[in-house]
Design a protein around this motif. Sequence first.
Motif, mmCIF file in Angstrom:
data_model
loop_
_atom_site.group_PDB
_atom_site.id
_atom_site.type_symbol
_atom_site.label_atom_id
_atom_site.label_comp_id
_atom_site.label_asym_id
_atom_site.label_seq_id
_atom_site.Cartn_x
_atom_site.Cartn_y
_atom_site.Cartn_z
ATOM 1 N N GLY A 117 0.784 -1.229 0.000
ATOM 2 C CA GLY A 117 0.000 0.000 0.000
ATOM 3 C C GLY A 117 0.816 1.279 0.000
ATOM 4 O O GLY A 117 0.273 2.349 0.240
ATOM 5 N N LYS A 118 2.102 1.204 -0.294
ATOM 6 C CA LYS A 118 2.969 2.385 -0.260
ATOM 7 C C LYS A 118 3.608 2.628 -1.628
ATOM 8 O O LYS A 118 3.945 1.693 -2.338
ATOM 9 C CB LYS A 118 4.093 2.223 0.762
ATOM 10 C CG LYS A 118 3.624 2.034 2.167
ATOM 11 C CD LYS A 118 3.053 3.304 2.725
ATOM 12 C CE LYS A 118 2.678 3.099 4.181
ATOM 13 N NZ LYS A 118 1.961 4.182 4.742
ATOM 14 N N LEU A 119 3.782 3.889 -1.949
ATOM 15 C CA LEU A 119 4.504 4.300 -3.142
ATOM 16 C C LEU A 119 5.958 4.523 -2.762
ATOM 17 O O LEU A 119 6.248 5.263 -1.818
ATOM 18 C CB LEU A 119 3.900 5.594 -3.701
ATOM 19 C CG LEU A 119 4.527 6.138 -4.973
ATOM 20 C CD1 LEU A 119 4.278 5.192 -6.141
ATOM 21 C CD2 LEU A 119 3.956 7.517 -5.278
ATOM 22 N N VAL A 120 6.884 3.863 -3.456
ATOM 23 C CA VAL A 120 8.316 4.017 -3.212
ATOM 24 C C VAL A 120 8.918 4.633 -4.465
ATOM 25 O O VAL A 120 8.782 4.089 -5.562
ATOM 26 C CB VAL A 120 8.976 2.661 -2.894
ATOM 27 C CG1 VAL A 120 10.485 2.804 -2.759
ATOM 28 C CG2 VAL A 120 8.375 2.055 -1.637
ATOM 29 N N GLU A 121 9.578 5.773 -4.286
ATOM 30 C CA GLU A 121 10.160 6.491 -5.419
ATOM 31 C C GLU A 121 11.662 6.270 -5.465
ATOM 32 O O GLU A 121 12.367 6.614 -4.530
ATOM 33 C CB GLU A 121 9.877 7.986 -5.300
ATOM 34 C CG GLU A 121 8.410 8.323 -5.321
ATOM 35 C CD GLU A 121 8.141 9.788 -5.071
ATOM 36 O OE1 GLU A 121 7.181 10.300 -5.652
ATOM 37 O OE2 GLU A 121 8.898 10.415 -4.288
ATOM 38 N N LEU A 122 12.133 5.674 -6.543
ATOM 39 C CA LEU A 122 13.564 5.581 -6.802
ATOM 40 C C LEU A 122 13.864 6.759 -7.720
ATOM 41 O O LEU A 122 13.615 6.709 -8.922
ATOM 42 C CB LEU A 122 13.921 4.257 -7.464
ATOM 43 C CG LEU A 122 13.539 2.989 -6.694
ATOM 44 C CD1 LEU A 122 14.035 1.754 -7.425
ATOM 45 C CD2 LEU A 122 14.075 3.018 -5.279
ATOM 46 N N GLU A 123 14.338 7.841 -7.143
ATOM 47 C CA GLU A 123 14.489 9.110 -7.854
ATOM 48 C C GLU A 123 15.818 9.767 -7.513
ATOM 49 O O GLU A 123 16.476 9.388 -6.549
ATOM 50 C CB GLU A 123 13.344 10.074 -7.461
ATOM 51 C CG GLU A 123 11.966 9.655 -7.914
ATOM 52 C CD GLU A 123 11.737 9.828 -9.412
ATOM 53 O OE1 GLU A 123 12.446 10.629 -10.048
ATOM 54 O OE2 GLU A 123 10.856 9.155 -9.939
ATOM 55 N N SER A 124 16.171 10.784 -8.247
ATOM 56 C CA SER A 124 17.377 11.562 -7.999
ATOM 57 C C SER A 124 17.365 12.073 -6.556
ATOM 58 O O SER A 124 16.345 12.552 -6.077
ATOM 59 C CB SER A 124 17.436 12.741 -8.971
ATOM 60 O OG SER A 124 18.586 13.510 -8.739
ATOM 61 N N GLY A 125 18.492 11.919 -5.858
ATOM 62 C CA GLY A 125 18.584 12.353 -4.468
ATOM 63 C C GLY A 125 18.024 11.359 -3.482
ATOM 64 O O GLY A 125 18.008 11.604 -2.280
#
Length: 175
Positions: A117-125
């Motif tokens: 139920g969670k959004l995990v962002e693999l993003e810059s920083g």
Amino acid sequence: MARLGGPRCRAGLAAAALALVTAVSGCGGDDDFNLPDWDAPGQNARVGDLMLRYAHLAEPRGGPWRAGDDVPGYVRLYNKGQKDDELVGASSPAAASVRIVGPDGEPLKDGVRLPTGKLVELESGKNHLLLRDLRKQVRGGDYIKITLRFRDAGSTTFNIAAQRPQYDKSPSPTK
């Protein structure tokens, strides 16, 4: 015997279409987890109970990525399942290796936890992917293949582009 285009034939076609839609989209009744609802720039995909959104490589600046370069890769992951999963690895024929790294660029030995139920962002920083020692030149707009491996959901292989994403305004599945 039903004639072509007759009511029984149309009913049969409708049932077959419904079965196909259900098979392609999962198990039906999953209206809040539908790829068209998550249509966005970058690559979007689904593997098991995981949704992948905005998968892309960082856009090259001042010229193409060259063979030997290390290139960051980004993706947003949403776990729709009933139990946590984990991104445990990645690979690409376009790079010598693909690492899962933290914001400091250091490899994450335990992968990335994907709570239900969670959004995990693999993003810059933040935590992200790093394609090490690119094997070929990649310009903005070029596509390469990448495989992401998850502990429970399995693996998925798809094309991602070197681009600067244009995030849409569609609602997040967590809101």
